[in-house]
Motif scaffolding. Structure first.
Motif, mmCIF file in Angstrom:
data_model
loop_
_atom_site.group_PDB
_atom_site.id
_atom_site.type_symbol
_atom_site.label_atom_id
_atom_site.label_comp_id
_atom_site.label_asym_id
_atom_site.label_seq_id
_atom_site.Cartn_x
_atom_site.Cartn_y
_atom_site.Cartn_z
ATOM 1 N N ALA A 56 -23.876 11.287 -2.939
ATOM 2 C CA ALA A 56 -24.941 12.132 -2.398
ATOM 3 C C ALA A 56 -24.972 12.022 -0.875
ATOM 4 O O ALA A 56 -24.810 10.939 -0.311
ATOM 5 N N GLY A 57 -25.179 13.147 -0.223
ATOM 6 C CA GLY A 57 -25.208 13.155 1.237
ATOM 7 C C GLY A 57 -23.920 13.640 1.856
ATOM 8 O O GLY A 57 -23.876 13.943 3.048
ATOM 9 N N GLY A 58 -22.842 13.701 1.041
ATOM 10 C CA GLY A 58 -21.563 14.204 1.535
ATOM 11 C C GLY A 58 -20.807 13.200 2.381
ATOM 12 O O GLY A 58 -21.262 12.078 2.623
ATOM 13 N N THR A 59 -19.634 13.624 2.856
ATOM 14 C CA THR A 59 -18.804 12.763 3.697
ATOM 15 C C THR A 59 -17.975 13.632 4.629
ATOM 16 O O THR A 59 -17.723 14.811 4.345
ATOM 17 N N ASP A 60 -17.563 13.069 5.753
ATOM 18 C CA ASP A 60 -16.777 13.832 6.725
ATOM 19 C C ASP A 60 -15.394 14.181 6.175
ATOM 20 O O ASP A 60 -14.841 15.243 6.493
ATOM 21 N N SER A 61 -14.819 13.298 5.369
ATOM 22 C CA SER A 61 -13.475 13.514 4.852
ATOM 23 C C SER A 61 -13.229 12.600 3.668
ATOM 24 O O SER A 61 -13.923 11.591 3.477
ATOM 25 N N ILE A 62 -12.241 12.948 2.853
ATOM 26 C CA ILE A 62 -11.763 12.076 1.779
ATOM 27 C C ILE A 62 -10.465 11.453 2.263
ATOM 28 O O ILE A 62 -9.491 12.166 2.545
ATOM 29 N N ASN A 63 -10.447 10.142 2.392
ATOM 30 C CA ASN A 63 -9.312 9.424 2.962
ATOM 31 C C ASN A 63 -8.642 8.536 1.925
ATOM 32 O O ASN A 63 -9.312 7.735 1.259
ATOM 33 N N PHE A 64 -7.332 8.669 1.807
ATOM 34 C CA PHE A 64 -6.532 7.727 1.031
ATOM 35 C C PHE A 64 -5.747 6.892 2.041
ATOM 36 O O PHE A 64 -4.595 7.163 2.346
ATOM 37 N N THR A 65 -6.431 5.891 2.583
ATOM 38 C CA THR A 65 -5.861 5.079 3.652
ATOM 39 C C THR A 65 -5.038 3.931 3.068
ATOM 40 O O THR A 65 -5.532 3.170 2.244
ATOM 41 N N GLY A 66 -3.788 3.842 3.485
ATOM 42 C CA GLY A 66 -2.902 2.792 3.003
ATOM 43 C C GLY A 66 -2.459 2.967 1.569
ATOM 44 O O GLY A 66 -1.904 2.049 0.968
ATOM 45 N N ALA A 67 -2.679 4.146 1.001
ATOM 46 C CA ALA A 67 -2.415 4.365 -0.428
ATOM 47 C C ALA A 67 -1.007 4.859 -0.720
ATOM 48 O O ALA A 67 -0.537 4.770 -1.857
ATOM 49 N N LEU A 68 -0.318 5.406 0.283
ATOM 50 C CA LEU A 68 1.046 5.879 0.081
ATOM 51 C C LEU A 68 2.019 4.731 0.334
ATOM 52 O O LEU A 68 1.914 4.033 1.341
ATOM 53 N N GLY A 69 2.961 4.561 -0.580
ATOM 54 C CA GLY A 69 3.913 3.464 -0.463
ATOM 55 C C GLY A 69 5.345 3.931 -0.568
ATOM 56 O O GLY A 69 5.718 4.957 -0.013
ATOM 57 N N SER A 70 6.145 3.172 -1.327
ATOM 58 C CA SER A 70 7.580 3.423 -1.387
ATOM 59 C C SER A 70 8.013 4.252 -2.589
ATOM 60 O O SER A 70 9.207 4.473 -2.784
ATOM 61 N N HIS A 71 7.074 4.701 -3.423
ATOM 62 C CA HIS A 71 7.462 5.540 -4.553
ATOM 63 C C HIS A 71 7.993 6.891 -4.051
ATOM 64 O O HIS A 71 7.587 7.363 -2.984
ATOM 65 N N PRO A 72 8.876 7.536 -4.802
ATOM 66 C CA PRO A 72 9.510 8.761 -4.307
ATOM 67 C C PRO A 72 8.608 9.980 -4.236
ATOM 68 O O PRO A 72 8.906 10.925 -3.518
ATOM 69 N N LEU A 73 7.498 9.981 -4.982
ATOM 70 C CA LEU A 73 6.623 11.149 -4.978
ATOM 71 C C LEU A 73 5.184 10.741 -5.236
ATOM 72 O O LEU A 73 4.926 9.891 -6.100
ATOM 73 N N TYR A 74 4.268 11.351 -4.495
ATOM 74 C CA TYR A 74 2.837 11.176 -4.716
ATOM 75 C C TYR A 74 2.205 12.556 -4.911
ATOM 76 O O TYR A 74 2.683 13.550 -4.364
ATOM 77 N N ALA A 75 1.128 12.587 -5.690
ATOM 78 C CA ALA A 75 0.436 13.846 -5.965
ATOM 79 C C ALA A 75 -1.061 13.653 -5.827
ATOM 80 O O ALA A 75 -1.613 12.630 -6.257
ATOM 81 N N ILE A 76 -1.715 14.632 -5.219
ATOM 82 C CA ILE A 76 -3.171 14.635 -5.108
ATOM 83 C C ILE A 76 -3.713 15.807 -5.913
ATOM 84 O O ILE A 76 -3.300 16.956 -5.708
ATOM 85 N N LEU A 77 -4.613 15.511 -6.834
ATOM 86 C CA LEU A 77 -5.374 16.532 -7.537
ATOM 87 C C LEU A 77 -6.785 16.513 -6.955
ATOM 88 O O LEU A 77 -7.401 15.443 -6.875
#
Length: 217
Positions: A56-77
Motif C-alpha cells: 500500500a502506498g506504491g513504490t518508485d520502482s520494482i528493483n531486482f538488485t543483485g538477482a541476475l547471475g551466471s545462468h544463461p537466461l532470466y525471465a521477468i513476468l
C-alpha cells in the motif's frame, strides 16, 4: 485418501517416488533453496529467483538488485499499474545497485497493434531506458502486463539485451499488444534490473517475478 504425489501429505515410504517425479519435472512445488529445489536445477528446469508485490502506498520502482547471475537466461513476468495517467513503462539494468540512466545508454525498437485498428513502430537509437509500453492508463483495471527475457547477463562479449512482449491499456481504454527489443550500449555484465514508469509511482498490488533458466548444471 492420501495423494501419493502430494509431497506435503505423503507417507515416508513414498518420498523417493515423489522426489523422482519432481526431478523429472512431472511434479513441483515451491520450497526455496532446499534439496528439492537443487534437484530441479540440476535437471535444468526454470525456477523462481524472487518476486515482489507492491505494498500500500506504491513504490518508485520494482528493483531486482543483485538477482541476475551466471545462468544463461532470466525471465521477468510482471503485471503492474501506474498511479499517474498516460505514462511510459520502462526498464533499466545495472550492477552493484546502480542503474544506468544516461541519455544514450540504451537502444530499443518495438512494434505494436491496437484494438482501435492502429498499428505502428516506435524506436530510439539513444535513450535512458528501454520502453516496454506507453500511454498506460491509471483508471480502474488499466495496467501493463508482460514477459521480459534477459539472456547471458554475466557475459562481457556482447551488449546486454532485453526483449519480449507486453499487453497494456492506454489512457483512452485502448488495448495495445507489443513486441520489443532493447539493449545497453555497453558490454559490461549486469546483476540488476528495474521496472518503473517515467512519471509517478508503481501502484499498490503490482507484482513482478524473476525466474532463472539454468540449463543443465
Amino acid at each position: 485418501m492420501i495423494n501419493p504425489l502430494d509431497i506435503k501429505k505423503t507417507e515416508h515410504g513414498n518420498w523417493l517416488r515423489s522426489l523422482t517425479l519432481m526431478a523429472q519435472g512431472l511434479y513441483t512445488f515451491t520450497t526455496g533453496a532446499t534439496s528439492i529445489d537443487v534437484l530441479l536445477r540440476i535437471q535444468g528446469y526454470p525456477f523462481l529467483v524472487t518476486d515482489t508485490t507492491v505494498a500500500a502506498g506504491g513504490t518508485d520502482s520494482i528493483n531486482f538488485t543483485g538477482a541476475l547471475g551466471s545462468h544463461p537466461l532470466y525471465a521477468i513476468l510482471f503485471d503492474i499499474a501506474p498511479e499517474t495517467d498516460a505514462v511510459e513503462c520502462i526498464l533499466r539494468t545495472g550492477a552493484g545497485g546502480s542503474y544506468s540512466s544516461g541519455a544514450s545508454d540504451y537502444l530499443w525498437a518495438s512494434y505494436f497493434a491496437a484494438s482501435d485498428t492502429g498499428t505502428g513502430n516506435q524506436v530510439d537509437a539513444a535513450d535512458s531506458e528501454i520502453r516496454l509500453g506507453n500511454s498506460i492508463g491509471n483508471a480502474a483495471g488499466e495496467h501493463i502486463s508482460g514477459l521480459v527475457l534477459i539472456p547471458m547477463p554475466s557475459g562481457t562479449t556482447y551488449a546486454k539485451r532485453a526483449y519480449g512482449v507486453t499487453g497494456s491499456t492506454d489512457s483512452g481504454a485502448v488495448e495495445l499488444g507489443r513486441f520489443f527489443s532493447g539493449r545497453r550500449a555497453a558490454t559490461t555484465a549486469i546483476t540488476d534490473v528495474q521496472l518503473l514508469f517515467d512519471s509517478g509511482q508503481v501502484a499498490a498490488d503490482s507484482r513482478a517475478s524473476l525466474y532463472a533458466f539454468p540449463g543443465t548444471e
